[in-house]
Design a protein around this motif. Structure first.
Motif, PDB file in Angstrom:
ATOM      1  N   ILE A 194     -41.411  73.368  -4.246  1.00  0.00           N
ATOM      2  CA  ILE A 194     -42.190  73.428  -2.912  1.00  0.00           C
ATOM      3  C   ILE A 194     -41.250  73.434  -1.920  1.00  0.00           C
ATOM      4  N   GLY A 195     -41.963  73.525  -0.475  1.00  0.00           N
ATOM      5  CA  GLY A 195     -40.930  73.341   0.479  1.00  0.00           C
ATOM      6  C   GLY A 195     -40.852  71.993   0.948  1.00  0.00           C
ATOM      7  N   THR A 196     -39.923  71.641   1.953  1.00  0.00           N
ATOM      8  CA  THR A 196     -39.869  70.187   2.293  1.00  0.00           C
ATOM      9  C   THR A 196     -39.676  70.336   3.848  1.00  0.00           C
ATOM     10  N   LEU A 197     -39.799  69.410   4.782  1.00  0.00           N
ATOM     11  CA  LEU A 197     -39.442  69.302   6.194  1.00  0.00           C
ATOM     12  C   LEU A 197     -38.023  68.675   6.286  1.00  0.00           C
ATOM     13  N   SER A 198     -37.023  69.127   6.993  1.00  0.00           N
ATOM     14  CA  SER A 198     -35.753  68.334   7.080  1.00  0.00           C
ATOM     15  C   SER A 198     -35.339  68.635   8.600  1.00  0.00           C
ATOM     16  N   GLU A 199     -34.610  67.529   8.932  1.00  0.00           N
ATOM     17  CA  GLU A 199     -33.788  67.557  10.309  1.00  0.00           C
ATOM     18  C   GLU A 199     -32.455  66.846  10.270  1.00  0.00           C
ATOM     19  N   LEU A 200     -31.572  67.337  10.864  1.00  0.00           N
ATOM     20  CA  LEU A 200     -30.259  66.391  11.117  1.00  0.00           C
ATOM     21  C   LEU A 200     -30.294  65.548  12.295  1.00  0.00           C
ATOM     22  N   TRP A 201     -29.970  64.423  12.063  1.00  0.00           N
ATOM     23  CA  TRP A 201     -30.059  63.495  13.520  1.00  0.00           C
ATOM     24  C   TRP A 201     -28.669  63.607  14.089  1.00  0.00           C
ATOM     25  N   ASP A 202     -28.838  63.050  15.393  1.00  0.00           N
ATOM     26  CA  ASP A 202     -27.541  63.004  16.059  1.00  0.00           C
ATOM     27  C   ASP A 202     -26.425  62.027  15.286  1.00  0.00           C
ATOM     28  N   ASP A 203     -26.797  61.080  14.456  1.00  0.00           N
ATOM     29  CA  ASP A 203     -25.914  60.215  14.007  1.00  0.00           C
ATOM     30  C   ASP A 203     -25.504  60.862  12.653  1.00  0.00           C
ATOM     31  N   GLY A 204     -25.752  62.199  12.256  1.00  0.00           N
ATOM     32  CA  GLY A 204     -25.458  62.730  11.169  1.00  0.00           C
ATOM     33  C   GLY A 204     -26.166  62.498   9.740  1.00  0.00           C
ATOM     34  N   ARG A 205     -27.245  61.635   9.905  1.00  0.00           N
ATOM     35  CA  ARG A 205     -28.184  61.494   8.906  1.00  0.00           C
ATOM     36  C   ARG A 205     -29.256  62.459   9.037  1.00  0.00           C
ATOM     37  N   MET A 206     -29.536  62.923   7.572  1.00  0.00           N
ATOM     38  CA  MET A 206     -30.766  63.959   7.451  1.00  0.00           C
ATOM     39  C   MET A 206     -32.044  63.272   7.085  1.00  0.00           C
ATOM     40  N   ARG A 207     -32.939  63.788   7.806  1.00  0.00           N
ATOM     41  CA  ARG A 207     -34.402  63.321   7.563  1.00  0.00           C
ATOM     42  C   ARG A 207     -35.110  64.198   6.624  1.00  0.00           C
ATOM     43  N   ASN A 208     -35.656  63.525   5.640  1.00  0.00           N
ATOM     44  CA  ASN A 208     -36.377  64.539   4.647  1.00  0.00           C
ATOM     45  C   ASN A 208     -37.751  64.193   4.173  1.00  0.00           C
ATOM     46  N   SER A 209     -38.532  64.924   4.353  1.00  0.00           N
ATOM     47  CA  SER A 209     -39.967  64.465   4.005  1.00  0.00           C
ATOM     48  C   SER A 209     -40.402  64.684   2.544  1.00  0.00           C
ATOM     49  N   LEU A 217     -45.916  60.806   7.027  1.00  0.00           N
ATOM     50  CA  LEU A 217     -46.876  60.860   5.953  1.00  0.00           C
ATOM     51  C   LEU A 217     -46.216  60.431   4.462  1.00  0.00           C
ATOM     52  N   THR A 218     -45.230  60.769   4.439  1.00  0.00           N
ATOM     53  CA  THR A 218     -44.186  60.346   3.189  1.00  0.00           C
ATOM     54  C   THR A 218     -43.955  58.812   3.370  1.00  0.00           C
ATOM     55  N   GLY A 219     -43.844  58.354   4.325  1.00  0.00           N
ATOM     56  CA  GLY A 219     -43.475  56.991   4.687  1.00  0.00           C
ATOM     57  C   GLY A 219     -44.706  56.113   4.317  1.00  0.00           C
ATOM     58  N   LEU A 250     -38.256  50.343   0.469  1.00  0.00           N
ATOM     59  CA  LEU A 250     -37.741  50.364   1.987  1.00  0.00           C
ATOM     60  C   LEU A 250     -36.548  51.060   2.247  1.00  0.00           C
ATOM     61  N   VAL A 251     -35.451  50.937   1.283  1.00  0.00           N
ATOM     62  CA  VAL A 251     -34.310  51.923   1.235  1.00  0.00           C
ATOM     63  C   VAL A 251     -34.658  53.275   1.371  1.00  0.00           C
ATOM     64  N   PHE A 252     -35.245  53.677   0.473  1.00  0.00           N
ATOM     65  CA  PHE A 252     -35.885  54.966   0.354  1.00  0.00           C
ATOM     66  C   PHE A 252     -36.452  55.655   1.764  1.00  0.00           C
ATOM     67  N   CYS A 253     -37.409  54.790   2.121  1.00  0.00           N
ATOM     68  CA  CYS A 253     -38.088  55.282   3.206  1.00  0.00           C
ATOM     69  C   CYS A 253     -37.427  55.308   4.637  1.00  0.00           C
ATOM     70  N   ASN A 254     -36.214  54.461   4.765  1.00  0.00           N
ATOM     71  CA  ASN A 254     -35.189  54.400   5.697  1.00  0.00           C
ATOM     72  C   ASN A 254     -34.428  55.629   5.748  1.00  0.00           C
ATOM     73  N   GLU A 255     -33.667  55.707   4.513  1.00  0.00           N
ATOM     74  CA  GLU A 255     -32.675  56.909   4.229  1.00  0.00           C
ATOM     75  C   GLU A 255     -33.229  58.081   4.084  1.00  0.00           C
ATOM     76  N   GLY A 256     -34.311  58.486   3.539  1.00  0.00           N
ATOM     77  CA  GLY A 256     -35.363  59.659   3.261  1.00  0.00           C
ATOM     78  C   GLY A 256     -36.052  60.273   4.386  1.00  0.00           C
ATOM     79  N   PRO A 257     -37.419  59.833   4.360  1.00  0.00           N
ATOM     80  CA  PRO A 257     -38.102  60.188   5.647  1.00  0.00           C
ATOM     81  C   PRO A 257     -37.999  59.560   6.832  1.00  0.00           C
ATOM     82  N   ALA A 258     -37.184  58.621   6.713  1.00  0.00           N
ATOM     83  CA  ALA A 258     -36.956  57.566   8.063  1.00  0.00           C
ATOM     84  C   ALA A 258     -37.889  57.421   8.990  1.00  0.00           C
ATOM     85  N   SER A 259     -39.232  56.767   8.384  1.00  0.00           N
ATOM     86  CA  SER A 259     -40.442  56.615   9.011  1.00  0.00           C
ATOM     87  C   SER A 259     -40.407  55.336   9.521  1.00  0.00           C
TER      88      SER A 259
END
Length: 447
Positions: A194-209, A217-219, A250-259
């Motif tokens: 299935i699909g997912t949302l993702s975006e690359l932040w300025d600090d090089g970190r990838m945000r993933n839903s 919503l993931t958060g 907490l780590v998953f939320c911060n490093e994954g969806p970054a909610s």
């Protein structure tokens, strides 16, 4: 979106509200007639019997088995809701699968019908209990007909239907369903099914839903799973591995969806559970209980005042606005562009969103319903704290904190503490204040 025309037995949730309205109205009449016809003694004694005797509406057929069936109905409604929101509400809906278009509306109808039957036919009421809850229901139904906010009225359904339901058993089933649904979505998105949302932040970190339609919503789903887990485990029973589970989330939320809202609230949940686990006496003083109980009202006041007073020239409010990712500015814009509606309003052409739940309900549900809801939550917190149910109190406080940035505090699939509201809505005695603690045969220690 245009308002739906109002008529009796319209489609969807309007019709569900009509069923409860008619059922409870007839139920009140039935209770009055029953007391006058069957109760013995003077007229005053008959009235007291109608107000105080707790019975099923429309006859005592089924007895205790009827109450047991009602409990299972509530459990099934929770299981179906959790599956609907945590699996069907993912990007699996974008796959155009034939079974999805058939199953999705069936799920909504099924858990709504279970709630209606449980509320009208499978719950015992006294005349006093039903009259008090009827007033609350009538106000919220009236507001919903104006604002059409789905979660506003679904919260009401679950708060009412939870009366006398087996809460711990229901929580276990809901947690298992929620975890399975969430893991299925995360694994399916990771595998590319299935699909997912993702975006690359300025600090090089990838945000993933991770398969959901938005990162927050993931958060909040992760936060909901942690809240259910803590309620099931109970603070006094938490071990070192429980805190590792919460820290991993907490780590998953911060490093994954970054909610940010979920990360902050998970950190708050860990802090509160650690505090209550190792310093349980901290919740005993009356002033602590009073402060915790006032949290919903204080949050409402802070949200409205901060939003009303926000200007780009106020350095403190600008800083708070940055912390809450623009929520003060958005609420200020909404409050300045709308007028107050006592019974709620639906602003379908508005060019803004209000993510702060306290400001959102003040605008869309109106001051009467807002005061009723947050006042009821304050009363619930007082009764929970007085009983010694610190686990549920801490989880509800965490959800109130989440309400500063999102509206999920009124989602019964996320905030399971809404299931504890019957003790307030039906004015139940202190020994019937619900919680999620295991039944050991001994009452929980009261403060």
């Amino acid at each position: 979106m245009k308002p739906v025309p109002l008529s009796l037995f319209t489609t969807g949730i309007y019709g569900y509200l009509d069923f409860v309205l008619i059922g409870w109205t007839l139920g009140l009449v039935w209770l009055a007639v029953r007391a006058l016809v069957t109760a013995k003694g003077s007229f005053a004694q008959k009235v007291r019997a109608g107000l105080d005797d707790e019975v099923f509406l429309f006859g005592g057929w089924g007895g205790d088995a009827r109450a047991a069936v009602g409990g299972w109905m509530f459990l099934l409604s929770v299981v179906l809701l959790q599956f609907d929101m945590f699996f069907m509400n993912s990007l699996v809906r974008e796959l155009d699968l034939p079974w999805y278009s058939f199953l999705a509306p069936c799920l909504n109808s099924a858990y709504s019908m279970f709630l209606i039957l449980k509320t009208v036919l499978f719950t015992r009421y006294s005349g006093r209990q039903l009259a008090v809850a009827y007033c609350f229901f009538f106000v919220f139904r009236w507001v919903y007909l104006n604002n059409h906010q789905y979660w506003f009225v679904m919260a009401l359904f679950y708060m009412l239907a939870a009366k006398d339901a087996p809460l711990r058993r229901t929580l276990k089933a809901g947690l298992v369903t929620s975890c399975a649904s969430f893991l299925a979505v995360v694994l399916a998105s990771s595998a590319g099914w299935i699909g997912t949302l993702s975006e690359l932040w300025d600090d090089g970190r990838m945000r993933n839903s991770f398969g959901y339609g938005w990162y927050n919503l993931t958060g909040v789903i992760v936060l909901a799973l942690c809240l259910m887990y803590v309620c099931l485990r109970q603070v006094r029973n938490l071990k070192w591995f429980d805190f590792i589970v919460l820290a991993a989330a907490l780590v998953f939320c911060n490093e994954g969806p970054a909610s940010r809202a979920a990360v902050v609230c998970l950190a708050l949940l860990i802090a509160l559970t650690l505090l209550l686990r190792f310093l349980p006496g901290i919740a005993r003083p009356v002033w602590v209980r009073a402060l915790v109980s006032a949290a919903p009202v204080l949050a409402l006041a802070a949200s409205l005042l901060g939003s009303w007073l926000y200007t780009p020239d106020n350095a403190l409010l600008v800083k708070l606005n940055d912390i809450f990712t623009g929520r003060l500015y958005l609420a200020n814009k909404a409050l300045s562009e709308t007028s107050l509606a006592i019974a709620g309003q639906g602003l379908w052409d508005a060019d803004y969103i209000v993510d702060n739940c306290f400001a959102n309900l003040w605008i869309y549900a109106g001051p009467v319903a807002s005061v009723l809801l947050w006042g009821a939550m304050a009363a619930l917190l007082w009764r929970l704290m007085k009983k010694g149910a610190v686990t549920e109190s801490a989880c509800l406080v965490v959800m109130l904190a989440h309400g500063f940035m999102e509206n999920h505090v009124i989602w019964p699939c996320v905030n399971v503490c809404l299931w504890l509201m019957p003790c307030v809505l039906f004015l139940l005695p202190k020994e019937r204040v619900g919680d999620f603690a295991p039944d050991t045969g001994a009452p929980q220690t009261a403060f």
